[in-house]
Design an enzyme around this catalytic site. Structure first.
Site, PDB file in Angstrom:
ATOM      1  N   ARG A 175      51.562  27.977  51.883  1.00  0.00           N
ATOM      2  CA  ARG A 175      52.094  28.039  50.516  1.00  0.00           C
ATOM      3  C   ARG A 175      52.328  26.624  49.981  1.00  0.00           C
ATOM      4  O   ARG A 175      52.052  26.344  48.814  1.00  0.00           O
ATOM      5  CB  ARG A 175      53.402  28.838  50.481  1.00  0.00           C
ATOM      6  CG  ARG A 175      53.217  30.326  50.720  1.00  0.00           C
ATOM      7  CD  ARG A 175      54.518  31.096  50.572  1.00  0.00           C
ATOM      8  NE  ARG A 175      54.962  31.156  49.187  1.00  0.00           N
ATOM      9  CZ  ARG A 175      56.147  31.638  48.817  1.00  0.00           C
ATOM     10  NH1 ARG A 175      57.008  32.082  49.731  1.00  0.00           N
ATOM     11  NH2 ARG A 175      56.482  31.678  47.530  1.00  0.00           N
ATOM     12  N   CYS A 233      62.720  26.278  48.794  1.00  0.00           N
ATOM     13  CA  CYS A 233      61.820  27.272  49.379  1.00  0.00           C
ATOM     14  C   CYS A 233      61.200  28.068  48.242  1.00  0.00           C
ATOM     15  O   CYS A 233      60.822  27.499  47.220  1.00  0.00           O
ATOM     16  CB  CYS A 233      62.598  28.154  50.354  1.00  0.00           C
ATOM     17  SG  CYS A 233      64.033  28.962  49.610  1.00  0.00           S
TER      18      CYS A 233
END
Length: 278
Positions: A175, A233
């Protein structure tokens, strides 16, 4: 100060009659409401805490998926959990401490003594202890919380942070590189951020690694004594776990609670891809 507590230490405290309040913070991306899991089996005496409504709030997309709750909201929730002044709070989950760390991060800012159960529910059952299936509703507590928010970065703070410190992207590496993005409108990372997935700090049982190993891993990402550090995050939950790990290693870190969900939903914010900070 230690931030993790073992199963044996928790039992010893409870046996000695210490004022301990256990909270069950069952939450996952694929199952955000953990109440049914809680009812299926939880630590005896544990109160269920819904992360989405008591450890966060909700608003516009460009505020992120899990903005901070107000101090008043958190205080009302903590009293519902039965917390009194001077209590030790022990948070756990069934997701390697990821969601329990969100409670740790907020309560620590609020002046509450709080620990995370190392290994969580899995460690409890692996040690042969039984679970309860009742819905624990304690007497209302009287705790008064300090104002929260000092440990949080705004989106502008996060943008500027790499110029003076280390901004850690603690999501999965793919990611970070921008190869996949299952939840948000853009793939990639905040320019200048360094990749350090939080799961690198845990063993196969979901327990935190020893402090020296943690410090070695952190040093590889540029985190050394005296370096300002912050973490983000996807939505500000997993980043709290990295802040927990950093605290265990003796490093104080801030968290960008809006995280990638806020950054990628805010027009005009630059996006970096690939394995380098950019």
């Amino acid at each position: 100060m230690r931030n993790f507590l073992s199963v044996d230490e928790l039992i010893a405290m409870q046996t000695q009659g210490a004022p301990v309040r256990v909270i069950d913070v069952r939450w996952r991306l694929d199952r955000p409401d953990g109440y049914e899991d809680y009812r299926a089996g939880h630590l005896p005496g544990a109160v269920y805490v819904p992360l989405d409504t008591e450890l966060s709030t909700h608003g516009r997309a460009d505020e992120g998926r899990h903005p901070l709750p107000s101090t008043a909201t958190l205080q009302a929730a903590a009293r519902r959990w039965g917390i009194h002044a001077g209590d030790l709070v022990v948070a756990y989950d069934d997701a390697k401490g990821i969601s329990a760390a969100r409670a740790w991060w907020l309560l620590r800012q609020a002046g509450v003594e709080v620990r995370v159960l190392d290994g969580g529910l899995r460690a409890w059952t692996a040690a042969g202890h039984e679970l309860s299936t009742d819905d624990v509703v304690p007497e209302t507590g009287d705790v008064v919380l300090d104002e929260i928010g000092a440990g949080a970065l705004s989106i502008d703070d996060a943008a500027a942070f790499p110029a003076s410190g280390v901004l850690l992207d603690v999501r999965a590496a793919e990611r970070y590189r921008g190869e996949i993005e299952p939840l948000d409108p853009q793939a990639g990372h905040i320019p200048g951020a360094r990749s350090l997935p939080t799961l690198r700090h845990l063993d196969a049982e979901g327990k935190v690694l020893d402090v020296e190993t943690l410090r070695t891993t952190l040093a590889e990402a540029g985190v050394t004594a005296g370096t300002p550090v912050a973490a983000y995050c996807g939505s500000g939950v997993t980043a709290a776990h990295t802040a927990l790990v950093l605290a265990e290693a003796g490093v104080d870190a801030k968290v960008f609670p809006g995280s990638w969900s806020q950054w990628s939903n805010t027009p005009g914010r630059p996006v970096a891809t690939g394995s380098e900070p950019g």
